[in-house]
Design a protein around this motif. Structure first.
Motif, PDB file in Angstrom:
ATOM      1  N   LYS A   1      65.602  23.864 -21.195  1.00 11.84           N
ATOM      2  CA  LYS A   1      65.730  23.821 -23.168  1.00 11.84           C
ATOM      3  C   LYS A   1      64.472  22.790 -23.251  1.00 11.84           C
ATOM      4  O   LYS A   1      64.153  22.093 -23.802  1.00 11.84           O
ATOM      5  N   ASN A   2      65.816  21.671 -22.548  1.00 12.18           N
ATOM      6  CA  ASN A   2      65.049  19.909 -22.643  1.00 12.18           C
ATOM      7  C   ASN A   2      64.496  19.578 -21.282  1.00 12.18           C
ATOM      8  O   ASN A   2      65.952  18.996 -20.601  1.00 12.18           O
ATOM      9  N   LYS A   3      63.737  20.164 -20.538  1.00 10.02           N
ATOM     10  CA  LYS A   3      63.467  19.317 -18.961  1.00 10.02           C
ATOM     11  C   LYS A   3      63.682  18.321 -18.797  1.00 10.02           C
ATOM     12  O   LYS A   3      64.056  17.789 -18.126  1.00 10.02           O
ATOM     13  N   HIS A   4      63.295  17.650 -19.605  1.00  7.60           N
ATOM     14  CA  HIS A   4      62.845  15.898 -19.838  1.00  7.60           C
ATOM     15  C   HIS A   4      64.135  15.968 -18.940  1.00  7.60           C
ATOM     16  O   HIS A   4      64.585  14.912 -18.151  1.00  7.60           O
ATOM     17  N   LYS A   5      64.884  15.923 -20.294  1.00  8.91           N
ATOM     18  CA  LYS A   5      66.604  15.562 -20.341  1.00  8.91           C
ATOM     19  C   LYS A   5      67.061  15.516 -18.962  1.00  8.91           C
ATOM     20  O   LYS A   5      67.964  14.928 -18.295  1.00  8.91           O
ATOM     21  N   GLU A   6      67.093  17.177 -18.557  1.00  9.00           N
ATOM     22  CA  GLU A   6      67.972  17.397 -17.168  1.00  9.00           C
ATOM     23  C   GLU A   6      67.131  17.154 -16.370  1.00  9.00           C
ATOM     24  O   GLU A   6      68.356  16.696 -15.130  1.00  9.00           O
ATOM     25  N   THR A   7      65.764  16.881 -15.901  1.00  5.44           N
ATOM     26  CA  THR A   7      65.345  16.168 -14.547  1.00  5.44           C
ATOM     27  C   THR A   7      66.028  15.164 -14.676  1.00  5.44           C
ATOM     28  O   THR A   7      66.546  14.570 -13.732  1.00  5.44           O
ATOM     29  N   ASN A   8      66.164  14.019 -16.284  1.00  2.00           N
ATOM     30  CA  ASN A   8      66.531  13.261 -15.874  1.00  2.00           C
ATOM     31  C   ASN A   8      68.179  12.692 -15.451  1.00  2.00           C
ATOM     32  O   ASN A   8      68.265  11.553 -14.805  1.00  2.00           O
ATOM     33  N   ARG A   9      68.912  13.945 -16.015  1.00  2.00           N
ATOM     34  CA  ARG A   9      69.946  13.779 -15.619  1.00  2.00           C
ATOM     35  C   ARG A   9      70.252  13.770 -13.791  1.00  2.00           C
ATOM     36  O   ARG A   9      70.953  13.271 -13.147  1.00  2.00           O
ATOM     37  N   GLN A  10      69.396  14.430 -12.942  1.00  2.00           N
ATOM     38  CA  GLN A  10      69.595  15.392 -12.063  1.00  2.00           C
ATOM     39  C   GLN A  10      69.431  13.873 -11.273  1.00  2.00           C
ATOM     40  O   GLN A  10      69.860  13.470 -10.069  1.00  2.00           O
ATOM     41  N   TYR A  11      67.588  12.855 -12.088  1.00  2.00           N
ATOM     42  CA  TYR A  11      67.957  11.986 -11.187  1.00  2.00           C
ATOM     43  C   TYR A  11      69.039  10.743 -11.093  1.00  2.00           C
ATOM     44  O   TYR A  11      68.801  10.428 -10.119  1.00  2.00           O
ATOM     45  N   GLU A  12      69.457  10.668 -12.449  1.00  2.00           N
ATOM     46  CA  GLU A  12      70.440   9.622 -12.504  1.00  2.00           C
ATOM     47  C   GLU A  12      71.532   9.986 -11.878  1.00  2.00           C
ATOM     48  O   GLU A  12      71.932   9.023 -11.225  1.00  2.00           O
ATOM     49  N   ASN A  13      72.152  11.294 -11.563  1.00  2.00           N
ATOM     50  CA  ASN A  13      72.964  11.675 -10.227  1.00  2.00           C
ATOM     51  C   ASN A  13      72.329  11.419  -8.783  1.00  2.00           C
ATOM     52  O   ASN A  13      73.244  11.280  -8.004  1.00  2.00           O
ATOM     53  N   PHE A  14      71.331  11.193  -8.830  1.00  2.00           N
ATOM     54  CA  PHE A  14      70.330  11.000  -6.946  1.00  2.00           C
ATOM     55  C   PHE A  14      71.392   9.884  -6.958  1.00  2.00           C
ATOM     56  O   PHE A  14      71.534   9.006  -6.126  1.00  2.00           O
ATOM     57  N   TYR A  15      70.774   9.098  -8.154  1.00  2.00           N
ATOM     58  CA  TYR A  15      71.299   7.530  -7.777  1.00  2.00           C
ATOM     59  C   TYR A  15      71.775   6.944  -7.973  1.00  2.00           C
ATOM     60  O   TYR A  15      72.776   5.741  -6.920  1.00  2.00           O
ATOM     61  N   ARG A  16      72.883   7.705  -8.683  1.00  3.00           N
ATOM     62  CA  ARG A  16      74.736   7.523  -8.757  1.00  3.00           C
ATOM     63  C   ARG A  16      74.943   7.637  -6.914  1.00  3.00           C
ATOM     64  O   ARG A  16      75.819   6.560  -7.044  1.00  3.00           O
ATOM     65  N   ARG A  17      74.537   8.939  -6.606  1.00  6.77           N
ATOM     66  CA  ARG A  17      75.100   8.731  -5.362  1.00  6.77           C
ATOM     67  C   ARG A  17      74.507   8.120  -4.447  1.00  6.77           C
ATOM     68  O   ARG A  17      76.529   8.273  -3.432  1.00  6.77           O
ATOM     69  N   SER A  18      74.351   7.924  -4.567  1.00  4.30           N
ATOM     70  CA  SER A  18      73.349   6.826  -3.351  1.00  4.30           C
ATOM     71  C   SER A  18      74.010   5.874  -3.015  1.00  4.30           C
ATOM     72  O   SER A  18      74.234   4.909  -2.286  1.00  4.30           O
ATOM     73  N   ALA A  19      74.277   5.231  -4.844  1.00  2.04           N
ATOM     74  CA  ALA A  19      74.848   3.822  -4.755  1.00  2.04           C
ATOM     75  C   ALA A  19      76.126   3.453  -4.448  1.00  2.04           C
ATOM     76  O   ALA A  19      76.615   3.010  -3.512  1.00  2.04           O
ATOM     77  N   LEU A  20      76.672   4.946  -4.603  1.00  5.94           N
ATOM     78  CA  LEU A  20      78.013   5.121  -4.293  1.00  5.94           C
ATOM     79  C   LEU A  20      78.336   4.645  -2.412  1.00  5.94           C
ATOM     80  O   LEU A  20      78.974   4.560  -1.823  1.00  5.94           O
ATOM     81  N   TYR A  21      77.288   5.645  -2.112  1.00  5.75           N
ATOM     82  CA  TYR A  21      77.397   6.244  -0.725  1.00  5.75           C
ATOM     83  C   TYR A  21      77.197   3.845   0.413  1.00  5.75           C
ATOM     84  O   TYR A  21      77.456   3.703   0.960  1.00  5.75           O
ATOM     85  N   ALA A  22      76.286   3.372  -0.820  1.00  3.62           N
ATOM     86  CA  ALA A  22      75.998   2.422  -0.563  1.00  3.62           C
ATOM     87  C   ALA A  22      77.693   1.202  -0.587  1.00  3.62           C
ATOM     88  O   ALA A  22      77.256   0.585   0.316  1.00  3.62           O
ATOM     89  N   LEU A  23      77.846   1.450  -1.408  1.00  2.00           N
ATOM     90  CA  LEU A  23      79.444   0.561  -1.585  1.00  2.00           C
ATOM     91  C   LEU A  23      80.286   1.092  -0.235  1.00  2.00           C
ATOM     92  O   LEU A  23      81.114   0.146   0.190  1.00  2.00           O
ATOM     93  N   CYS A  24      80.225   2.237  -0.515  1.00  3.04           N
ATOM     94  CA  CYS A  24      81.181   2.469   1.217  1.00  3.04           C
ATOM     95  C   CYS A  24      80.974   2.476   2.260  1.00  3.04           C
ATOM     96  O   CYS A  24      81.647   2.145   3.581  1.00  3.04           O
ATOM     97  N   LEU A  25      79.817   1.199   2.473  1.00  4.30           N
ATOM     98  CA  LEU A  25      78.996   1.091   4.195  1.00  4.30           C
ATOM     99  C   LEU A  25      79.274  -0.557   3.507  1.00  4.30           C
ATOM    100  O   LEU A  25      78.441  -0.978   4.538  1.00  4.30           O
ATOM    101  N   THR A  26      79.636  -1.250   2.694  1.00  5.69           N
ATOM    102  CA  THR A  26      79.735  -2.514   2.599  1.00  5.69           C
ATOM    103  C   THR A  26      81.137  -3.405   2.731  1.00  5.69           C
ATOM    104  O   THR A  26      80.849  -4.533   3.166  1.00  5.69           O
ATOM    105  N   SER A  27      82.254  -2.423   2.697  1.00  2.00           N
ATOM    106  CA  SER A  27      83.007  -3.528   3.255  1.00  2.00           C
ATOM    107  C   SER A  27      84.296  -2.494   3.157  1.00  2.00           C
ATOM    108  O   SER A  27      84.068  -1.691   2.578  1.00  2.00           O
ATOM    109  N   LYS A  28      85.870  -2.276   3.946  1.00  2.00           N
ATOM    110  CA  LYS A  28      86.443  -1.730   3.711  1.00  2.00           C
ATOM    111  C   LYS A  28      87.099  -1.353   2.752  1.00  2.00           C
ATOM    112  O   LYS A  28      87.909  -0.551   2.714  1.00  2.00           O
ATOM    113  N   ARG A  29      87.364  -2.826   1.524  1.00  2.00           N
ATOM    114  CA  ARG A  29      87.610  -2.767   0.717  1.00  2.00           C
ATOM    115  C   ARG A  29      87.121  -1.737  -0.340  1.00  2.00           C
ATOM    116  O   ARG A  29      87.750  -0.944  -1.103  1.00  2.00           O
TER     117      ARG A  29
END
Length: 512
Positions: free
Chosen positions: A76-104
Motif C-alpha cells: 500500500k506504500n509501494k515506495h517505502k516497501e521497494t526501498n526496504r528491499q533495495y536497502e536489504n540488497f545493499y546490506r547483503r552485498s556489504a556483508l559479502y564484501a566484508l567476508c572477503l576482506t580478512s579472516k577476522r
C-alpha cells in the motif's frame, strides 16, 4: 565505512539487474593474511582497528530489515516497501564484501550474512533459492545462523510471479511454483533457530508452502536436486516468535489436501512460542473447523492481526480460546458469512477470556451476510468488563448498542452505546460500512446514536480522548450543520471528534 540507518528514502542507484549470485558465496577465507601493511596509505584508522565488540555492532546494522506486514499491506506504500528491499540488497552485498576482506571480518560477518533468507517466488528467485539450499546441504554449520525467512511474490527489481506465469495450471508454471515452495519448506525445516518468518504463498491444489512444511512427503529422505536432508528436524519452528503469512487462494481450488489457516495455527500452537501472529487473505473452506489439541494454550501470544480474510466466526473464536494473554487483537473480514439457523448467535464470546489483558481491539468487516430463521438473532459481548482496553475500532456490526439484531439493525435503535463500552477506553473508532436501508433513515439513526454517545461520555467514558466516525460519503451524508453540532457536543466533553468520509478500512489498522 559510513553507515546510516534506513529512513525509507529512495536510493540514488538501483541494484544491477544481472543474475544474483548472493547465495553462491564462498565465505571460506581464500587467501593468506598479508603482514606489516598499514590500514591505508595515510595511516588513518580503519574498521580493522576496532575491537570485535564495535565491529559486531557495525555488522548488526547491516542485517536485513524485517517485514512485519503481509505483502498486500506493505505494498500500500509501494515506495517505502521497494526501498526496504533495495536497502536489504545493499546490506547483503556489504556483508559479502566484508567476508572477503580478512579472516577476522569473515569470522564476524558470516553469521550476519546468513541471518536472513530473503527471496521471491519468481523465475528470477528460483536460482538463488537453489543455491542457498545447496549451501545449507553442504555446510550444515551455516543453518544455525538463520533467524529470519522472507518470501514475496514480487521484488524491487520488477520481477513478479504474475508476469512470469500466464496460467498457474500450465506445466511450466506448476513446476516453478511447486519446486520453489518445496525447497523453501526444506530450508525452513533445516534451520533450527528461526525467530521470525514473513511468507506469502499460494495454497491451492499442488501449489503449497505450508503443505510441504507441515506434511513433507519425503521427510528425512533425499530430495531430488537437494542433497541428503537426514538432518532436517522433525519438530520445526521450535523458536519461532513472529509469524507473518499471506495466502493467495481461490476457494474453488480447495481440495482435501489443502492446508488452511486453522490447520496452520493449530500445528504451530503445539510447539512454537509465538508472540505475534499476522495473517492476510486466509480462509477456511466450508468444512469442519480444525480442532486445537485439548489443553493447548498460547501463553506467549500477545498480538494477533488478521486482515482481508473470509474466516468464519467460529474459526476466529477458536483461536481466541487457545490464547490467555492477548494484548492486541485485529480482525478484518473481506467477507463474513454467519449461519444463524440454530438460534441465538454470540459473536466472538471468547473475547471475554482477555478482559484483563486486551489493550487494543479492532473488528471490521467489509461485507457481512447472516442467514437466519425467524427465531434467530445475533449479539455482541459487552466490552464494559475489559478493564485494560484503551483503543477500540469497530464497524457497525460489532458495536454493542442493542440487545439483538434480526434482519435490520434498527430493531431497538434507542439502546445507548456508551454503557456497553469500557470506562478505560481512550480512543474509539466507529465505522458505518454496512447500511441496510436507505441513506436518509441511516443518517438520522447514526446522528441520534452519536448525540446520545456525546451525552453519555462523562458518565460512562471518562477517559475518552478521541472519537473517529468513519463512513462513505453518500451512504450516510451527514449535513454540514450536523457535523459541526457533533464536533461541538464532543468538544464540550473533552473529546476530539474526527469525521472520516472514507471507508478504507485497512487504513484504520495500527500496523506499528
Amino acid at each position: 565505512m559510513a553507515l546510516t540507518k534506513w529512513t525509507g528514502e529512495h536510493h540514488p542507484r538501483s541494484p544491477p539487474l544481472q543474475n544474483d549470485t548472493t547465495w553462491e558465496f564462498d565465505t571460506k577465507y581464500p587467501f593468506k593474511t598479508a603482514t606489516n601493511i598499514p590500514a591505508n596509505q595515510n595511516g588513518a584508522p580503519s574498521l580493522l582497528d576496532l575491537p570485535d565488540e564495535l565491529i559486531l555492532w557495525v555488522i548488526s546494522e547491516l542485517r536485513a530489515i524485517r517485514l512485519d506486514q503481509p505483502q498486500s499491506l506493505a505494498f500500500k506504500n509501494k515506495h517505502k516497501e521497494t526501498n526496504r528491499q533495495y536497502e536489504n540488497f545493499y546490506r547483503r552485498s556489504a556483508l559479502y564484501a566484508l567476508c572477503l576482506t580478512s579472516k577476522r571480518l569473515n569470522r564476524l560477518a558470516v553469521p550476519a550474512l546468513y541471518d536472513a533468507v530473503v527471496g521471491s517466488t519468481t523465475n528470477y528467485g528460483i536460482n538463488p533459492l537453489r543455491l542457498i539450499l545447496r549451501t545449507f546441504t553442504d555446510r550444515e554449520e551455516l543453518r544455525c545462523h538463520v533467524r529470519y525467512v522472507e518470501n514475496l511474490l514480487e521484488d524491487c527489481l520488477g520481477n513478479r510471479l504474475s508476469n512470469d506465469l500466464d496460467d498457474l495450471e500450465d506445466s511450466v508454471g506448476a513446476e516453478l511454483v511447486t519446486e520453489y515452495f518445496a525447497k523453501l519448506a526444506w530450508i525452513v525445516r533445516m534451520c533450527p533457530n528461526i525467530l521470525q518468518m514473513s511468507v506469502i504463498s499460494i495454497e491451492s491444489n499442488n501449489f503449497t508452502f505450508w503443505g510441504h512444511l507441515l506434511d513433507p512427503i519425503d521427510d528425512g529422505q533425499e530430495e531430488q536436486d537437494g542433497g541428503n536432508l537426514l538432518g532436517a528436524p522433525k519438530q520445526i519452528l521450535r523458536k519461532l516468535k513472529k509469524l507473518t503469512l499471506q495466502t493467495n487462494v481461490s476457494e474453488r481450488y480447495f481440495n482435501d489436501h489443502t492446508i488452511d489457516f486453522d490447520r496452520i495455527y493449530s500445528e504451530l500452537l503445539k510447539f512454537s512460542p509465538l508472540t505475534e501472529l499476522r495473517a492476510s487473505g486466509v480462509c477456511v473452506p466450508y468444512r469442519p473447523i480444525s480442532s486445537i489439541p485439548s489443553g493447548t494454550t498460547m501463553e506467549s501470544l500477545q498480538r494477533i492481526e488478521i486482515t482481508q480474510c473470509t474466516l468464519p466466526l467460529e474459526s476466529v473464536d477458536k483461536l481466541l480460546s487457545a490464547c490467555n494473554n492477548i494484548h492486541h487483537f485485529f480482525c478484518h473480514w473481506a467477507h463474513l458469512h454467519c449461519e444463524m439457523s440454530k438460534g441465538p448467535v454470540i459473536l466472538l464470546p471468547n473475547l471475554q477470556r482477555h478482559n484483563r489483558t486486551m489493550e487494543t481491539l479492532c473488528l471490521m468487516a467489509n461485507v457481512g451476510i447472516f442467514r437466519s430463521t425467524s427465531g434467530s438473532w445475533v449479539s455482541f459481548p459487552s466490552l464494559c468488563q475489559m478493564t485494560t482496553l484503551k483503543e477500540a475500532k469497530l464497524c457497525n456490526l460489532f458495536i454493542p448498542d442493542m440487545e439483538c439484531r434480526k434482519r435490520s439493525p434498527f430493531d431497538n435503535p434507542t439502546v445507548p452505546i456508551a454503557p456497553e463500552l469500557t470506562p478505560s477506553l481512550e480512543h474509539l473508532t466507529i465505522s458505518y460500512n454496512m447500511p441496510y436501508i436507505n441513506a436518509e433513515v441511516w443518517r438520522d439513526s447514526v446522528l441520534e446514536k452519536m448525540q446520545r454517545l456525546a451525552a453519555d461520555c462523562t458518565q460512562y467514558l471518562p477517559r475518552l480522548q478521541t472519537l473517529a466516525i468513519q463512513y462513505e460519503e453518500g451512504v450516510i451524508s451527514l449535513r454540514a450543520g450536523d457535523d459541526e453540532d457533533l464536533v461541538r457536543r464532543f468538544r464540550e466533553k473533552g473529546v476530539q471528534l474526527n469525521i472520516v468520509k472514507d471507508l478504507d478500512v485497512l487504513a484504520t489498522l495500527d500496523q506499528d
